[in-house]
Scaffold this motif. Sequence first.
Motif, mmCIF file in Angstrom:
data_model
loop_
_atom_site.group_PDB
_atom_site.id
_atom_site.type_symbol
_atom_site.label_atom_id
_atom_site.label_comp_id
_atom_site.label_asym_id
_atom_site.label_seq_id
_atom_site.Cartn_x
_atom_site.Cartn_y
_atom_site.Cartn_z
ATOM 1 N N GLU A 92 -7.455 -21.716 -7.522
ATOM 2 C CA GLU A 92 -7.523 -21.717 -6.055
ATOM 3 C C GLU A 92 -6.949 -23.003 -5.485
ATOM 4 O O GLU A 92 -6.319 -22.983 -4.423
ATOM 5 N N ARG A 95 -3.290 -22.484 -5.492
ATOM 6 C CA ARG A 95 -2.862 -21.506 -4.486
ATOM 7 C C ARG A 95 -2.921 -22.071 -3.072
ATOM 8 O O ARG A 95 -2.146 -21.659 -2.207
ATOM 9 N N ARG A 96 -3.852 -23.000 -2.855
ATOM 10 C CA ARG A 96 -3.915 -23.607 -1.518
ATOM 11 C C ARG A 96 -2.664 -24.407 -1.203
ATOM 12 O O ARG A 96 -2.308 -24.577 -0.046
ATOM 13 N N LEU A 119 -5.592 -16.612 9.610
ATOM 14 C CA LEU A 119 -6.642 -16.160 8.681
ATOM 15 C C LEU A 119 -6.962 -17.195 7.600
ATOM 16 O O LEU A 119 -8.104 -17.639 7.462
ATOM 17 N N ALA A 120 -5.940 -17.592 6.840
ATOM 18 C CA ALA A 120 -6.198 -18.511 5.725
ATOM 19 C C ALA A 120 -6.603 -19.909 6.215
ATOM 20 O O ALA A 120 -7.551 -20.482 5.687
ATOM 21 N N TRP A 123 -10.335 -19.469 7.164
ATOM 22 C CA TRP A 123 -11.294 -19.104 6.117
ATOM 23 C C TRP A 123 -11.175 -19.962 4.868
ATOM 24 O O TRP A 123 -12.132 -20.087 4.117
ATOM 25 N N VAL A 124 -10.000 -20.514 4.626
ATOM 26 C CA VAL A 124 -9.831 -21.320 3.412
ATOM 27 C C VAL A 124 -9.885 -22.809 3.746
ATOM 28 O O VAL A 124 -10.591 -23.573 3.115
ATOM 29 N N LYS A 126 -11.023 -23.981 6.552
ATOM 30 C CA LYS A 126 -12.162 -24.204 7.456
ATOM 31 C C LYS A 126 -11.734 -24.881 8.756
ATOM 32 O O LYS A 126 -12.449 -25.708 9.307
ATOM 33 N N ARG A 168 3.246 -17.535 8.248
ATOM 34 C CA ARG A 168 1.890 -17.398 7.695
ATOM 35 C C ARG A 168 1.702 -18.322 6.497
ATOM 36 O O ARG A 168 0.671 -18.991 6.366
ATOM 37 N N ALA A 169 2.715 -18.370 5.625
ATOM 38 C CA ALA A 169 2.610 -19.243 4.453
ATOM 39 C C ALA A 169 2.594 -20.708 4.880
ATOM 40 O O ALA A 169 1.827 -21.515 4.362
ATOM 41 N N MET A 172 -0.619 -22.777 5.970
ATOM 42 C CA MET A 172 -1.508 -23.432 5.008
ATOM 43 C C MET A 172 -1.005 -24.835 4.680
ATOM 44 O O MET A 172 -1.578 -25.514 3.835
#
Lengths: 261, 368
Positions: A92, A95-96, A119-120, A123-124, A126, A168-169, A172
């Motif tokens: 993980e 992947r982050r 979304l990410a 939720w990922v 925070k 979207r990518a 992050m």
Amino acid sequence: MAAVAFHKKDSTPAPSATPMVTLEGVNKWYGQFHVLRDVNLTVKRGERFVICGPSGSGKSTMIRCINRLEEHQKGRITVDGTPLTEDVRNIEAVRREVGMVFQQFNLFPHLTVLQNCTLAPIWVRKMPKKEAEEMAMTYLKRVRIPEQANKFPGQLSGGQQQRVAIARALCMRPKVMLFDEPTSALDPEMVKEVLDVMVELAREGMTMMCVTHEMGFARQVADSVIFMDRGEIVEQAPPAEFFKNPKSERTRAFLGQVLAH
Amino acid sequence: MQQVDHLTTTPEAPPRGSSGAFVWVRKNLFGSIFSSILTLVICGLIIWFVPSLVEWALIKAVWPGAGADACRAASGEGACWAVIGDKWRLIIFGRYPFDEHWRPTLAMLVLMGTVLVSCDRRFWSARLIVVWILGMLVFLWLMGGGFGLTSVPTGLWGGLPLTMMLAFFGMVVAFPLAILLALGRRSSLPLIKVVSVVYIELIRGVPLISLLFMGSFLLPLFMPAGTTIDAVLRAQIAIILFQAAYLAETIRGGLQALPKGQSEAADALALGYWKTQLLIVLPQALKISIPPIVGSLISLFKDTSLVAIVSLSDLLLSMRQAMGDPVWRPFFVEAFLFIMLIYWAFCFSMSKYSQYLERTLETGHRRR
Ligand SMILES: Nc1ncnc2c1ncn2[C@@H]1O[C@H](COP(=O)(O)OP(=O)(O)OP(=O)(O)O)[C@@H](O)[C@H]1O
Ligand SMILES: [Mg+2]
């Protein structure tokens, strides 16, 4: 160029010495089928790699091993110092930091463009919703579709969807971006709008690994072009050299086919 | 690349003679010799059957308010709807204390309200869980009493409220279980997978009746001496366990219909297993499986009548008990028709709702 950089932290275009992604003796089998054979590769921070090769040569498999969408069975893969092991926390963590853009976009059809992007981060990472939405809007502006933010993916053209997927990518704030044939599913008139965004991203110093047959893109931005065949890296060279005098016979045959039209 | 031509022809009207009533009849009712014969036979049956049905059910019927004597006089010629006028409260509420009938009435309204809210797509969110927990608690409070209401033991519950409770509670509680089972069946962890598969296949392999029997007669044998579980609760648990297995398979169908790229994209964003399931996979998979889910609720609603085998007075049994009255006993058929109408009204509305959903979800899916 616009004022907002794609990537604020590492906006140094010159490749630095620390490796971002390393593959050492990576092997993978699908049952009896040896799909990756002893792959060795080092991508430094800020470097842009283009990977090409005939269909079925293992390009997707290799790139998908880097964020563990596929599991390799032998060898070591390290991303920004984190080794990819069985450990879910490592997976993980990797992947982050690794963004991925797929051939089929894979946007979430039940969420709006903006929700896809936030979304990410929410939720990922925070991140507070409001902050995430502001950030998403800056990236949507960068890929030139801020006006589509509240539409659903199904209402957009292929080129627009792929640009949303890139945004979207990027939301992050990844350290590496992986592209698996991002323009192959697009109608010809939409290829350019996606490539333009990718070129811009490359110019701003993002570390990138792109599987693509767009040789123009490779010439324009790649630091290194890799030719894969039957699960092996056959040749790796800077674009000028790669296209002018390829060393391997297999590379020459492949280039002959790709550049013929 | 494909050549794209611009339209050069103007749109034309369809050729004449392909529409109109006469054409429709000829094409659809008398298209071939076989269909002509079928049309005539069916028309004959309708002409022969419908007038006598209307005469029995409406013209010569004895309406509520009249006594059993009037019914006996019309026996064989007209329907005795008077029996329903006399017995409807017994049929609907079973042995529930007569003076407290307002409580099951209100309880049913609360349950129906909760169901109706759940039907509206705007309310499909996590809040619905809270609504259901509240709805079920209020239902149980109204039925069972306590907190200011006189207590009514479950042994006196019966009729439509019991049927509705067994079906809707069964569905709602089975739902989260079914999701876990469906995910478990696709899990990469072997133990979880095996447990889910064994559970689903075991339960699906036996009839509901046998589960009800097990709950009533076998379960108490395994319990420590002296402890008893309420009969209604046992039946409800059996129904939940049964429904969970069936729903799990329905939901698994939805999970399988989802392209692999969806969970891959979620993985690539580091969402992790549970967030991927909750935010990406389930919302889409459940949407696909809603029509079959409603279908299985329809079956469940009718299957609840099996609880009569363990002596629970659901709608069907409470009707039969109400008809134990020797005065009205001959008019069994009318009472039967009455509860059939109730079952039909519930199942038909669910079926219509399912069709409506299929229509809207289909377009919704393409557009989204
Ligand atoms: N899940 C799988 N199970 C078995 N074999 C697989 C699986 N995925 C891929 N392969 C095989 O592995 C080989 C490499 O596949 P991969 O998708 O990496 O090729 P590629 O170089 O990306 O090709 P393309 O240009 O067609 O995308 C192919 O021969 C493919 O058939
Ligand atoms: Mg591929």
